[in-house]
Design an enzyme around this catalytic site. Structure first.
Site, PDB file in Angstrom:
ATOM      1  N   GLU A   1      -4.578  -2.493  14.152  1.00  0.00           N
ATOM      2  CA  GLU A   1      -5.278  -1.548  13.273  1.00  0.00           C
ATOM      3  C   GLU A   1      -6.580  -1.140  13.924  1.00  0.00           C
ATOM      4  O   GLU A   1      -7.347  -1.991  14.383  1.00  0.00           O
ATOM      5  CB  GLU A   1      -5.631  -2.180  11.918  1.00  0.00           C
ATOM      6  CG  GLU A   1      -4.467  -2.328  10.991  1.00  0.00           C
ATOM      7  CD  GLU A   1      -4.889  -2.887   9.619  1.00  0.00           C
ATOM      8  OE1 GLU A   1      -6.067  -2.752   9.239  1.00  0.00           O
ATOM      9  OE2 GLU A   1      -4.015  -3.453   8.966  1.00  0.00           O
TER      10      GLU A   1
ATOM     11  N   GLU B   1      -3.978 -10.582   9.464  1.00  0.00           N
ATOM     12  CA  GLU B   1      -5.400 -10.903   9.251  1.00  0.00           C
ATOM     13  C   GLU B   1      -5.571 -12.248   8.554  1.00  0.00           C
ATOM     14  O   GLU B   1      -6.199 -12.333   7.486  1.00  0.00           O
ATOM     15  CB  GLU B   1      -6.108  -9.814   8.432  1.00  0.00           C
ATOM     16  CG  GLU B   1      -6.261  -8.518   9.174  1.00  0.00           C
ATOM     17  CD  GLU B   1      -7.146  -7.494   8.456  1.00  0.00           C
ATOM     18  OE1 GLU B   1      -7.795  -7.828   7.448  1.00  0.00           O
ATOM     19  OE2 GLU B   1      -7.183  -6.352   8.916  1.00  0.00           O
TER      20      GLU B   1
ATOM     21  N   HIS C   1       1.417  -9.589   4.266  1.00  0.00           N
ATOM     22  CA  HIS C   1       0.263  -8.683   4.400  1.00  0.00           C
ATOM     23  C   HIS C   1      -0.480  -8.708   3.067  1.00  0.00           C
ATOM     24  O   HIS C   1      -0.371  -7.811   2.255  1.00  0.00           O
ATOM     25  CB  HIS C   1       0.723  -7.266   4.778  1.00  0.00           C
ATOM     26  CG  HIS C   1      -0.383  -6.445   5.373  1.00  0.00           C
ATOM     27  ND1 HIS C   1      -0.359  -5.932   6.654  1.00  0.00           N
ATOM     28  CD2 HIS C   1      -1.567  -6.062   4.859  1.00  0.00           C
ATOM     29  CE1 HIS C   1      -1.475  -5.275   6.896  1.00  0.00           C
ATOM     30  NE2 HIS C   1      -2.217  -5.326   5.828  1.00  0.00           N
TER      31      HIS C   1
ATOM     32  N   GLN D   1       0.809  -1.213   0.000  1.00  0.00           N
ATOM     33  CA  GLN D   1       0.000   0.000   0.000  1.00  0.00           C
ATOM     34  C   GLN D   1       0.845   1.267   0.000  1.00  0.00           C
ATOM     35  O   GLN D   1       0.366   2.340  -0.305  1.00  0.00           O
ATOM     36  CB  GLN D   1      -0.927  -0.026   1.220  1.00  0.00           C
ATOM     37  CG  GLN D   1      -2.051  -1.029   1.039  1.00  0.00           C
ATOM     38  CD  GLN D   1      -2.731  -1.393   2.345  1.00  0.00           C
ATOM     39  OE1 GLN D   1      -2.194  -2.128   3.152  1.00  0.00           O
ATOM     40  NE2 GLN D   1      -3.918  -0.858   2.563  1.00  0.00           N
TER      41      GLN D   1
ATOM     42  N   ASN E   1      -7.008  -6.519  14.408  1.00  0.00           N
ATOM     43  CA  ASN E   1      -7.440  -5.382  13.609  1.00  0.00           C
ATOM     44  C   ASN E   1      -8.944  -5.268  13.786  1.00  0.00           C
ATOM     45  O   ASN E   1      -9.672  -6.233  13.553  1.00  0.00           O
ATOM     46  CB  ASN E   1      -7.092  -5.595  12.131  1.00  0.00           C
ATOM     47  CG  ASN E   1      -5.586  -5.715  11.912  1.00  0.00           C
ATOM     48  OD1 ASN E   1      -4.792  -5.568  12.840  1.00  0.00           O
ATOM     49  ND2 ASN E   1      -5.199  -5.988  10.686  1.00  0.00           N
TER      50      ASN E   1
ATOM     51  N   TYR F   1     -12.549  -2.554  13.606  1.00  0.00           N
ATOM     52  CA  TYR F   1     -13.135  -1.267  13.216  1.00  0.00           C
ATOM     53  C   TYR F   1     -14.551  -1.060  13.743  1.00  0.00           C
ATOM     54  O   TYR F   1     -14.914   0.027  14.130  1.00  0.00           O
ATOM     55  CB  TYR F   1     -13.127  -1.126  11.688  1.00  0.00           C
ATOM     56  CG  TYR F   1     -11.717  -1.027  11.126  1.00  0.00           C
ATOM     57  CD1 TYR F   1     -11.110   0.197  10.937  1.00  0.00           C
ATOM     58  CD2 TYR F   1     -10.986  -2.171  10.814  1.00  0.00           C
ATOM     59  CE1 TYR F   1      -9.813   0.305  10.443  1.00  0.00           C
ATOM     60  CE2 TYR F   1      -9.687  -2.082  10.316  1.00  0.00           C
ATOM     61  CZ  TYR F   1      -9.106  -0.845  10.132  1.00  0.00           C
ATOM     62  OH  TYR F   1      -7.821  -0.755   9.662  1.00  0.00           O
TER      63      TYR F   1
ATOM     64  N   ARG G   1       4.243   0.188  12.136  1.00  0.00           N
ATOM     65  CA  ARG G   1       4.073  -1.120  11.485  1.00  0.00           C
ATOM     66  C   ARG G   1       4.423  -1.018  10.014  1.00  0.00           C
ATOM     67  O   ARG G   1       3.884  -0.170   9.308  1.00  0.00           O
ATOM     68  CB  ARG G   1       2.614  -1.572  11.543  1.00  0.00           C
ATOM     69  CG  ARG G   1       2.162  -2.128  12.835  1.00  0.00           C
ATOM     70  CD  ARG G   1       0.677  -2.450  12.710  1.00  0.00           C
ATOM     71  NE  ARG G   1       0.414  -3.653  11.954  1.00  0.00           N
ATOM     72  CZ  ARG G   1      -0.592  -3.806  11.105  1.00  0.00           C
ATOM     73  NH1 ARG G   1      -1.417  -2.828  10.831  1.00  0.00           N
ATOM     74  NH2 ARG G   1      -0.779  -4.964  10.504  1.00  0.00           N
TER      75      ARG G   1
END
Ligand SMILES: *[C@@H]1O[C@H](CO)[C@@H](O)[C@H](O)[C@H]1NC(C)=O
Ligand SMILES: *[C@@H]1O[C@H](CO)[C@@H](O)[C@H](O)[C@H]1NC(C)=O
Ligand SMILES: *[C@@H]1O[C@H](CO)[C@@H](O)[C@H](O)[C@H]1NC(C)=O
Ligand SMILES: *[C@@H]1O[C@H](CO)[C@@H](O)[C@H](O)[C@H]1NC(C)=O
Ligand SMILES: *[C@@H]1O[C@H](CO)[C@@H](O)[C@H](O)[C@H]1NC(C)=O
Length: 509
Positions: free
Chosen positions: A398, A194, A148, A49, A333, A335, A104
């Site tokens: 995250e 993840e 990742h 990313q 992670n 949200y 990270r």
């Protein structure tokens, strides 16, 4: 990484309010000094990313590049991304300004070892040494992930990547190179980011690389009935083999930690009916227990074994012994939470993970392009991990708020979200949760896998129309920095910050 945008389900909003009224709320006024002195605050990114330079200095494609170039991410690729390959020094200055303890990163396997195995690419090695040295010489701990969502395309072509147990040997060799070359400075290793979502996205739904599933209108190849279970199994074996290697060969001299990360939506029953309550428990077992039960108890949850039968591979006694306890921390992670309805009566065409799970998800209401703010869900989740899994050390790797990526630096929604969630972490820690760190996703607006360059999570905006890719701090960068510099979060931190903030950039946005 980016997440599903929430569907609008009006009646759920009511439910949410009801739930909230009775639920724990995160601490509102706090400062960094309220956390243990060794609690780690950071932010992060990943190779695919951030780095760009996808075809430079000997790097070969990863499955992420292949997926992006196949057009299945709406044309967004990581070819340039935030150009971190060239701009990391500038970004580390931003991290210093923000007062981060830790950052990270992930290592692009196909940059370090272009064929997946064999010779090391000296330019790739040099880049990661430079990046890690720049972090540590500025007092920022590098927390490094090995996988990742990326894997050398060469290994996918050769034997199907994670579908084959041939990956075990190659992954352990890659890990060995990383531990050997960087382990004198890197004390926190996440083998696989993840794992549960990598599997569901990559082999069940086909929306993450390598983009496999049973639905031919979406995926040219794949078999959702067996591949997700097989791949997760191979990931657990690979993780535990790398953790074993670290313990035997490096731990004594390097003294770092090795863990695995999972994505957790928290799950709340849609109603109090026995069916929905049981469905909610099932969702926890399928999403969390799938990975954590083997790591902590040495085997998959019984309900998964009963429902998936032979499609779920079994561990031998040796494998189980190797996996059980093969971690120093769990990376989470998180949200938002979803509401769970039982869906046992629907007959599904494909006998896959979702058919075995048999639930419907109802997404809480939130403004367009934003996550709902549900800090109580994080507290419940950490309490659950404490009670059910014996309170393992946890890094929240995250957490953060999504917004439109439209250039506004006035990201009050992100400040409110992060403020609320750090408060929730503090409450959980005060009540005995062994959470030892928190990382805001993400430092910069770079590439998001699911939404490309359409939404953003960054503390800093990156202007993609400017060939310098200039970075601009948002309100959230100021807020996080103030918090990390020990200023207490006042009753109205946002108003005060706004007064101080000079938006020096294009006012037309
Ligand atoms: C479920 O029961 C709990 C505790 O009795 C209550 O607080 C909550 O509002 C109920 N939820 C629904 C959706 O009825
Ligand atoms: C299982 O572990 C034992 C002891 O560690 C070892 O001797 C044996 O070879 C292993 N078996 C397999 C099939 O890996
Ligand atoms: C940009 O996004 C923010 C947050 O999503 C929104 O409040 C604002 O109205 C948007 N601005 C434009 C010009 O679209
Ligand atoms: C920032 O946004 C908030 C609400 O989202 C608004 O009240 C405020 O006026 C905005 N500030 C600036 C400087 O645009
Ligand atoms: C705090 O911890 C205790 C003991 O583990 C537990 O019984 C209680 O439910 C927790 N409180 C909250 C709000 O989670």
């Amino acid at each position: 990484m980016a997440r599903l945008s929430s569907k609008i389900v009006p009646q759920i909003f009511l439910l949410l309010l009801l739930h909230k009224a009775s639920a724990i709320l995160g601490a509102e006024h706090y400062s960094r000094a309220d956390f243990p002195a060794d609690f780690v605050f950071g932010s992060g990114t990943t190779a695919a990313q951030y780095e760009g330079a996808s075809f430079e200095d000997g790097r070969t494609p990863s499955i992420w590049d292949t997926f992006a170039h196949s057009g299945r991410t709406g044309g967004a690729t990581g070819d340039v991304a935030c150009d971190g390959y060239h701009k990391y020094k500038e970004d580390i200055r931003l991290m210093v300004d923000t007062n981060l303890d830790a950052f990270r990163i992930s290592i692009s396997w196909s940059r370090l070892i272009p064929n997946g195995r064999g010779p090391i690419n000296t330019k790739g090695l040099q880049y990661y040494n430079n990046l890690i040295n720049e972090l540590t010489s500025n007092g920022i701990q590098p927390h490094v992930a090995l996988i990742h969502f990326d894997l050398p395309q060469a290994l996918a072509d050769e034997y199907g990547g994670w579908l084959s147990q041939k990956i075990l040997k190659d992954f352990v060799e890659f890990a060995d190179v990383c531990f050997k070359e960087f382990g004198d400075r890197v004390l926190s290793w996440t083998t696989i980011n993840e794992a549960n979502v990598a599997v569901l996205g990559g082999y069940e739904e086909g929306m993450l690389p390598p983009g496999r599933c049973s639905t031919r209108s979406i995926c040219p190849e794949g078999d959702s009935t067996t591949e997700p279970y097989r791949v997760a199994h191979n990931m657990l074996l690979a993780h535990s083999a790398a953790a074993k290697l670290y313990r035997e060969k490096y731990k004594a001299t390097q003294n770092g930690k090795v863990g695995l990360s999972i994505y957790i939506m928290w799950f709340v029953p849609y109603t109090n009916s026995t069916e929905d309550v049981m469905a909610t428990q099932r969702a926890k077992e399928f999403y969390i227990g799938w990975i954590l039960n083997p790591l902590i108890f040495g085997d998959y949850p019984d309900i998964m074994k009963n429902r998936a039968q032979k499609r779920l591979p079994a561990f031998t006694k040796n494998e189980s012994d190797q996996i059980k306890g093969s971690f120093d921390f769990i990376g989470l992670n998180h949200y938002f939470a979803v509401f769970i309805k039982d869906d046992s009566s629907t007959k599904r065409a494909i006998k896959d993970f979702y058919a075995d799970l048999a639930v419907n998800f109802e997404f809480p209401e939130s403004p367009a392009y934003q996550y709902p703010v549900m800090p109580w869900a994080l507290e419940e989740m950490l309490e659950y991990l404490k009670q059910v899994y014996g309170n393992p050390p946890i890094y929240i790797q995250e957490n953060g708020q999504m917004t439109r990526r439209n250039g506004t630096l006035n990201d009050t929604a992100r400040v409110e979200y992060i403020h609320a969630y750090i408060g929730a972490v503090l409450d959980a820690v005060r009540n005995g949760s062994n959470t030892i760190g928190y990382f805001v996703w993400t430092l910069l607006d770079c590439l998001e896998l699911l939404n490309g360059y359409g939404t953003s999570y960054g503390l800093y905006y990156v202007d993609l129309d400017d060939k310098e890719l200039t970075r601009y701090p948002k309100l959230s960068a100021h807020w996080y920095s103030n918090f990390l510099k020990g200023k207490s979060t006042t009753p109205d931190p946002i108003t005060q910050l706004k007064e101080k903030m000079t938006i020096s950039w294009r006012q037309q946005f």
